[in-house]
Design a protein around this motif. Structure first.
Motif: not given
Length: 175
Positions: A150-158
């Motif tokens: 979740t943090p990875f996907l949110e960080r990049w705003g996909y």
């Protein structure tokens, strides 16, 4: 050539070392044992591994299109770092191809496609159980909207389209 990788290798230094290393591979000035040893040293730290993968996967040189046994064997020496970065590179490159196409930049999109293909090839050839585990965790995060990535996907705003393409790439690598 005498290779020394500092213990506190920065990402920027790793990029420079990786570029020099790839030039040495391309010119055949490195022995097979040196290639495996240098990659093993580079990928033993997160900064070193990130620098290596960015340089190797995005290179205009064809070396990364057909990874050698030495490259594969070296990558197996740091399973935690390598599996995490390969999974994230798969996600990022597939999502960025969409972004570039939305921006009408087909050349950059094709570069992202190439990184995705090269990453897929490494995932299959390195064949670490840890990669499968992390791919499943990424898939679960996309499907449920919560999880380790979740943090990875949110960080990049996909967005949803990008997550769908990432999920598709993950599924292809799990089969």
């Amino acid at each position: 050539m005498n290779w020394h990788v500092p213990d506190n290798l920065s990402f920027e230094d790793a990029l420079q070392l990786s570029e020099i290393f790839l030039e040495g591979m391309e010119s055949n000035s490195l022995k097979e044992t040196e290639i495996q040893e240098i990659i093993t040293i580079l990928i033993s730290s997160e900064n070193g591994a990130r620098g290596f993968f960015v340089t190797y996967l995005t290179s205009d040189k064809s070396l990364a299109d057909t990874p050698t046994e030495e490259v594969i064997n070296a990558l197996k020496t740091s399973p935690e770092i390598v599996s995490e970065l390969l999974v994230k590179n798969l996600a990022m490159s597939s999502a960025m191809a969409i972004t570039h196409r939305r921006n009408n930049d087909e050349e950059m999109a094709q570069g992202s496609d190439r990184v995705c293909q090269r990453t897929t090839q490494l995932i299959q050839q390195v064949d670490l159980g840890l990669i499968t585990e992390k791919l499943q965790q990424l898939q679960e995060t996309i499907v449920t909207g919560a999880g380790k990535y979740t943090p990875f996907l949110e960080r990049w705003g996909y967005d949803e389209e990008q997550k769908t393409v990432i999920k598709h790439q993950v599924e292809m690598n799990l089969n």
